[in-house]
Motif scaffolding. Structure first.
Motif, PDB file in Angstrom:
ATOM      1  N   ARG A 134     -45.959 -39.490 -60.808  1.00 53.83           N
ATOM      2  CA  ARG A 134     -46.116 -41.041 -60.212  1.00 53.83           C
ATOM      3  C   ARG A 134     -45.176 -41.059 -58.935  1.00 53.83           C
ATOM      4  O   ARG A 134     -44.070 -41.150 -59.312  1.00 53.83           O
ATOM      5  CB  ARG A 134     -46.069 -42.212 -61.027  1.00 53.83           C
ATOM      6  CG  ARG A 134     -47.028 -41.902 -62.154  1.00 53.83           C
ATOM      7  CD  ARG A 134     -46.876 -43.078 -63.207  1.00 53.83           C
ATOM      8  NE  ARG A 134     -48.063 -43.417 -63.752  1.00 53.83           N
ATOM      9  CZ  ARG A 134     -48.399 -44.173 -64.994  1.00 53.83           C
ATOM     10  NH1 ARG A 134     -47.497 -44.816 -64.965  1.00 53.83           N
ATOM     11  NH2 ARG A 134     -49.367 -44.202 -65.502  1.00 53.83           N
ATOM     12  N   GLY A 135     -45.856 -41.106 -57.900  1.00 50.59           N
ATOM     13  CA  GLY A 135     -44.963 -41.306 -56.517  1.00 50.59           C
ATOM     14  C   GLY A 135     -44.114 -40.043 -56.195  1.00 50.59           C
ATOM     15  O   GLY A 135     -44.196 -39.227 -56.861  1.00 50.59           O
ATOM     16  N   VAL A 136     -43.447 -40.472 -55.211  1.00 44.72           N
ATOM     17  CA  VAL A 136     -42.485 -39.316 -54.746  1.00 44.72           C
ATOM     18  C   VAL A 136     -41.093 -39.513 -55.252  1.00 44.72           C
ATOM     19  O   VAL A 136     -40.409 -40.272 -54.904  1.00 44.72           O
ATOM     20  CB  VAL A 136     -42.534 -39.373 -53.152  1.00 44.72           C
ATOM     21  CG1 VAL A 136     -41.504 -38.323 -52.471  1.00 44.72           C
ATOM     22  CG2 VAL A 136     -43.963 -38.930 -52.467  1.00 44.72           C
ATOM     23  N   ASN A 137     -40.434 -38.282 -55.909  1.00 48.95           N
ATOM     24  CA  ASN A 137     -39.123 -38.666 -56.074  1.00 48.95           C
ATOM     25  C   ASN A 137     -38.271 -37.998 -55.083  1.00 48.95           C
ATOM     26  O   ASN A 137     -38.246 -36.919 -54.564  1.00 48.95           O
ATOM     27  CB  ASN A 137     -38.800 -37.909 -57.253  1.00 48.95           C
ATOM     28  CG  ASN A 137     -37.322 -37.761 -57.946  1.00 48.95           C
ATOM     29  OD1 ASN A 137     -36.568 -37.593 -56.990  1.00 48.95           O
ATOM     30  ND2 ASN A 137     -37.076 -37.912 -58.943  1.00 48.95           N
ATOM     31  N   PHE A 138     -37.537 -38.877 -54.115  1.00 45.23           N
ATOM     32  CA  PHE A 138     -37.201 -38.891 -52.793  1.00 45.23           C
ATOM     33  C   PHE A 138     -35.684 -37.995 -53.165  1.00 45.23           C
ATOM     34  O   PHE A 138     -35.501 -36.656 -52.123  1.00 45.23           O
ATOM     35  CB  PHE A 138     -36.690 -39.848 -52.025  1.00 45.23           C
ATOM     36  CG  PHE A 138     -37.758 -40.624 -51.645  1.00 45.23           C
ATOM     37  CD1 PHE A 138     -38.471 -39.796 -50.420  1.00 45.23           C
ATOM     38  CD2 PHE A 138     -38.476 -41.817 -52.083  1.00 45.23           C
ATOM     39  CE1 PHE A 138     -39.739 -40.326 -49.986  1.00 45.23           C
ATOM     40  CE2 PHE A 138     -39.395 -42.415 -51.527  1.00 45.23           C
ATOM     41  CZ  PHE A 138     -40.195 -41.607 -50.414  1.00 45.23           C
ATOM     42  N   ASP A 139     -35.011 -37.791 -54.338  1.00 46.36           N
ATOM     43  CA  ASP A 139     -34.047 -37.118 -54.754  1.00 46.36           C
ATOM     44  C   ASP A 139     -34.562 -35.609 -54.606  1.00 46.36           C
ATOM     45  O   ASP A 139     -33.832 -34.566 -54.122  1.00 46.36           O
ATOM     46  CB  ASP A 139     -33.186 -37.420 -55.807  1.00 46.36           C
ATOM     47  CG  ASP A 139     -32.493 -38.803 -55.587  1.00 46.36           C
ATOM     48  OD1 ASP A 139     -32.240 -39.217 -54.303  1.00 46.36           O
ATOM     49  OD2 ASP A 139     -32.129 -39.488 -56.606  1.00 46.36           O
ATOM     50  N   THR A 140     -35.413 -35.320 -55.156  1.00 49.37           N
ATOM     51  CA  THR A 140     -35.868 -34.028 -55.422  1.00 49.37           C
ATOM     52  C   THR A 140     -36.417 -33.521 -54.116  1.00 49.37           C
ATOM     53  O   THR A 140     -36.154 -32.281 -53.806  1.00 49.37           O
ATOM     54  CB  THR A 140     -37.089 -33.972 -56.628  1.00 49.37           C
ATOM     55  OG1 THR A 140     -36.742 -34.667 -57.826  1.00 49.37           O
ATOM     56  CG2 THR A 140     -37.848 -32.534 -56.593  1.00 49.37           C
ATOM     57  N   LEU A 141     -37.175 -34.304 -53.423  1.00 49.47           N
ATOM     58  CA  LEU A 141     -37.452 -33.920 -52.381  1.00 49.47           C
ATOM     59  C   LEU A 141     -36.597 -33.590 -51.239  1.00 49.47           C
ATOM     60  O   LEU A 141     -36.800 -32.617 -50.464  1.00 49.47           O
ATOM     61  CB  LEU A 141     -38.594 -34.911 -51.734  1.00 49.47           C
ATOM     62  CG  LEU A 141     -39.167 -34.662 -50.391  1.00 49.47           C
ATOM     63  CD1 LEU A 141     -40.078 -33.625 -50.428  1.00 49.47           C
ATOM     64  CD2 LEU A 141     -40.016 -35.925 -49.750  1.00 49.47           C
ATOM     65  N   GLN A 142     -35.455 -34.362 -51.198  1.00 51.33           N
ATOM     66  CA  GLN A 142     -34.427 -34.079 -50.412  1.00 51.33           C
ATOM     67  C   GLN A 142     -33.620 -32.581 -50.740  1.00 51.33           C
ATOM     68  O   GLN A 142     -33.413 -31.991 -49.905  1.00 51.33           O
ATOM     69  CB  GLN A 142     -33.315 -34.846 -50.482  1.00 51.33           C
ATOM     70  CG  GLN A 142     -31.952 -34.948 -49.667  1.00 51.33           C
ATOM     71  CD  GLN A 142     -31.106 -36.065 -49.539  1.00 51.33           C
ATOM     72  OE1 GLN A 142     -31.326 -37.003 -50.249  1.00 51.33           O
ATOM     73  NE2 GLN A 142     -29.843 -35.915 -49.110  1.00 51.33           N
ATOM     74  N   ALA A 143     -33.701 -32.482 -51.969  1.00 54.30           N
ATOM     75  CA  ALA A 143     -33.063 -31.297 -52.340  1.00 54.30           C
ATOM     76  C   ALA A 143     -33.967 -30.040 -51.854  1.00 54.30           C
ATOM     77  O   ALA A 143     -33.544 -28.851 -51.469  1.00 54.30           O
ATOM     78  CB  ALA A 143     -32.843 -31.239 -53.905  1.00 54.30           C
ATOM     79  N   GLU A 144     -35.180 -30.091 -51.955  1.00 55.97           N
ATOM     80  CA  GLU A 144     -36.130 -28.931 -51.499  1.00 55.97           C
ATOM     81  C   GLU A 144     -36.385 -28.931 -50.272  1.00 55.97           C
ATOM     82  O   GLU A 144     -36.088 -27.799 -49.709  1.00 55.97           O
ATOM     83  CB  GLU A 144     -37.683 -29.515 -51.945  1.00 55.97           C
ATOM     84  CG  GLU A 144     -37.803 -29.355 -53.528  1.00 55.97           C
ATOM     85  CD  GLU A 144     -37.958 -27.993 -53.924  1.00 55.97           C
ATOM     86  OE1 GLU A 144     -38.096 -27.172 -53.195  1.00 55.97           O
ATOM     87  OE2 GLU A 144     -37.960 -28.011 -55.223  1.00 55.97           O
ATOM     88  N   ILE A 145     -36.096 -29.907 -49.358  1.00 53.74           N
ATOM     89  CA  ILE A 145     -36.094 -29.715 -47.754  1.00 53.74           C
ATOM     90  C   ILE A 145     -34.673 -29.220 -47.347  1.00 53.74           C
ATOM     91  O   ILE A 145     -34.612 -28.404 -46.627  1.00 53.74           O
ATOM     92  CB  ILE A 145     -36.541 -30.933 -47.312  1.00 53.74           C
ATOM     93  CG1 ILE A 145     -37.873 -31.629 -47.474  1.00 53.74           C
ATOM     94  CG2 ILE A 145     -36.273 -30.923 -45.531  1.00 53.74           C
ATOM     95  CD1 ILE A 145     -38.441 -32.833 -46.876  1.00 53.74           C
ATOM     96  N   LEU A 146     -33.635 -29.811 -48.068  1.00 52.44           N
ATOM     97  CA  LEU A 146     -32.341 -29.554 -47.446  1.00 52.44           C
ATOM     98  C   LEU A 146     -31.689 -28.539 -48.058  1.00 52.44           C
ATOM     99  O   LEU A 146     -30.421 -28.070 -47.650  1.00 52.44           O
ATOM    100  CB  LEU A 146     -31.550 -30.899 -47.250  1.00 52.44           C
ATOM    101  CG  LEU A 146     -32.017 -31.949 -46.309  1.00 52.44           C
ATOM    102  CD1 LEU A 146     -31.126 -33.109 -46.621  1.00 52.44           C
ATOM    103  CD2 LEU A 146     -31.977 -31.338 -44.777  1.00 52.44           C
ATOM    104  N   GLY A 147     -32.403 -27.872 -49.215  1.00 54.52           N
ATOM    105  CA  GLY A 147     -31.752 -26.714 -49.960  1.00 54.52           C
ATOM    106  C   GLY A 147     -30.541 -27.405 -50.670  1.00 54.52           C
ATOM    107  O   GLY A 147     -29.354 -26.581 -50.977  1.00 54.52           O
ATOM    108  N   HIS A 148     -30.351 -28.566 -51.227  1.00 51.72           N
ATOM    109  CA  HIS A 148     -29.236 -29.150 -51.987  1.00 51.72           C
ATOM    110  C   HIS A 148     -29.470 -28.953 -53.406  1.00 51.72           C
ATOM    111  O   HIS A 148     -30.342 -29.298 -53.916  1.00 51.72           O
ATOM    112  CB  HIS A 148     -28.720 -30.579 -51.422  1.00 51.72           C
ATOM    113  CG  HIS A 148     -28.270 -30.668 -50.314  1.00 51.72           C
ATOM    114  ND1 HIS A 148     -28.686 -31.765 -49.599  1.00 51.72           N
ATOM    115  CD2 HIS A 148     -27.451 -29.994 -49.344  1.00 51.72           C
ATOM    116  CE1 HIS A 148     -28.339 -31.925 -48.217  1.00 51.72           C
ATOM    117  NE2 HIS A 148     -27.404 -30.493 -48.203  1.00 51.72           N
TER     118      HIS A 148
END
Length: 91
Positions: free
Chosen positions: A77-91
């Motif tokens: 449900r919805g976008v988890n931005f913390d997970t998305l940030q980790a995927e994009i920025l590699g953190h």
């Protein structure tokens, strides 16, 4: 950092637009990422956006893929931005 193709599937709604803004904010300082936004309500001149949505398994919007893979952050449900940030920025 390897170059990434980040594709955002939307319906043009306010929630989708927040997701587009968040993705653009995360990628704005890196020339290593290409961002493509597909508004499924507007459709594409070709069937590219619909074909990609089917290929990637997009079931709801907003959804984000990176290098052709639907992100786990968008599978529920919805976008988890913390997970998305980790995927994009590699953190």
């Amino acid at each position: 950092m390897a170059k990434k193709l980040v594709e955002v599937f939307t319906a043009g709604c306010s929630i989708c637009e927040r997701t587009v803004k968040q993705v653009k904010d995360l990628t704005q300082y890196s020339s290593e990422h290409d961002v493509v936004v597909y508004d499924l309500n507007k459709q594409c001149d070709t069937n590219e956006c619909e074909d990609k949505a089917k290929e990637y398994g997009v079931q709801s919007v907003p959804s984000v893929t990176i290098n052709g893979k639907l992100m786990d952050c968008c599978s529920h449900r919805g976008v988890n931005f913390d997970t998305l940030q980790a995927e994009i920025l590699g953190h």
